[in-house]
Motif scaffolding. Structure first.
Motif, PDB file in Angstrom:
ATOM      1  N   CYS A  41      45.886  43.202  40.135  1.00  0.00           N
ATOM      2  CA  CYS A  41      45.027  42.312  38.967  1.00  0.00           C
ATOM      3  C   CYS A  41      44.449  43.230  37.967  1.00  0.00           C
TER       4      CYS A  41
ATOM      5  N   ARG B 189      42.294  42.568  36.000  1.00  0.00           N
ATOM      6  CA  ARG B 189      41.030  42.628  35.688  1.00  0.00           C
ATOM      7  C   ARG B 189      40.087  43.404  36.932  1.00  0.00           C
ATOM      8  N   CYS B 190      40.373  43.213  38.057  1.00  0.00           N
ATOM      9  CA  CYS B 190      39.697  43.918  39.077  1.00  0.00           C
ATOM     10  C   CYS B 190      40.409  45.031  39.746  1.00  0.00           C
TER      11      CYS B 190
ATOM     12  N   CYS C 236      44.341  37.932  39.785  1.00  0.00           N
ATOM     13  CA  CYS C 236      44.496  37.487  41.102  1.00  0.00           C
ATOM     14  C   CYS C 236      44.016  36.313  41.358  1.00  0.00           C
TER      15      CYS C 236
ATOM     16  N   CYS D 280      38.787  35.700  41.656  1.00  0.00           N
ATOM     17  CA  CYS D 280      38.936  37.333  41.117  1.00  0.00           C
ATOM     18  C   CYS D 280      37.504  37.730  41.229  1.00  0.00           C
ATOM     19  N   PRO D 281      37.189  38.824  42.042  1.00  0.00           N
ATOM     20  CA  PRO D 281      35.911  39.334  42.270  1.00  0.00           C
ATOM     21  C   PRO D 281      35.376  39.883  40.969  1.00  0.00           C
TER      22      PRO D 281
HETATM   23 ZN    ZN Z   1      41.087  40.140  40.129  1.00  0.00          ZN
END
Ligand code: ZN
Length: 165
Positions: free
Chosen positions: A67, A69-70, A115, A124-125
């Motif tokens: 991911c 982002r995370c 994700c 997504c966390p």
């Molecule tokens: Zn994510």
């Protein structure tokens, strides 16, 4: 390594339906960041028009991506629906579509995968963190609850003030 090889002599005028799987080895192209997670499945119709082989169908393969982002690795299921491949026919009886198909699949993979996208998406966390930082709301649900009730308290106090003015 198994390939998607088409014997052109086996395609009748009415066309030919072809289904099957190709092992994920076809994605072993020396890229360590490319991690196939499943075989490639295909379900397509083949037809020959003039000097062109036309392939239309559904292609599906899974990859383990990270991911953007995370940073969490997750399995991304790539589906190409109604995907078209056109190949000019030369003087060959056998046509290997593996390379073309591999390239089409790899090009369709997201450059910045998230994700929470794709058919097997999960939240997504990091998405919540990004959203909330824009609005200066605490990250945790608990914190947001506190802020909310604080707001209510201030609203209530303001109302009281207005009443007394
Ligand atoms: Zn994510």
């Amino acid at each position: 390594m198994k390939h998607l090889r088409i014997d052109l002599r086996e395609i009748p005028d009415s066309g030919l339906r072809l289904t099957g799987t190709i092992p994920q080895d076809i994605f072993d192209v020396g890229d360590e960041h490319l991690r196939p997670a499943s075989a490639l499945t295909y379900d397509c119709e083949l037809s020959i028009t003039g000097e062109t082989l036309l392939v239309i169908g559904d292609f599906e393969a899974s990859f383990e991506l990270e991911c953007a982002r995370c940073g969490t690795p997750f399995v991304y299921r790539l589906r190409l629906h109604g995907h078209t491949i056109e190949e000019e026919l030369e003087n060959t009886a056998i046509l290997d579509l593996t390379n073309t198909l591999r390239e089409d699949i790899l090009l369709a993979l997201p450059a910045y995968p998230h994700c929470d996208e794709g058919p097997d998406a999960r939240p997504c966390p990091a998405a919540e963190r990004f959203d909330t930082s824009d609005h200066f709301i605490p990250i945790s649900a608990e914190g947001r609850e506190t802020q909310k009730s604080n707001g209510n308290v201030w609203d209530a106090l303001n109302d009281l003030k207005k009443d007394s003015e």
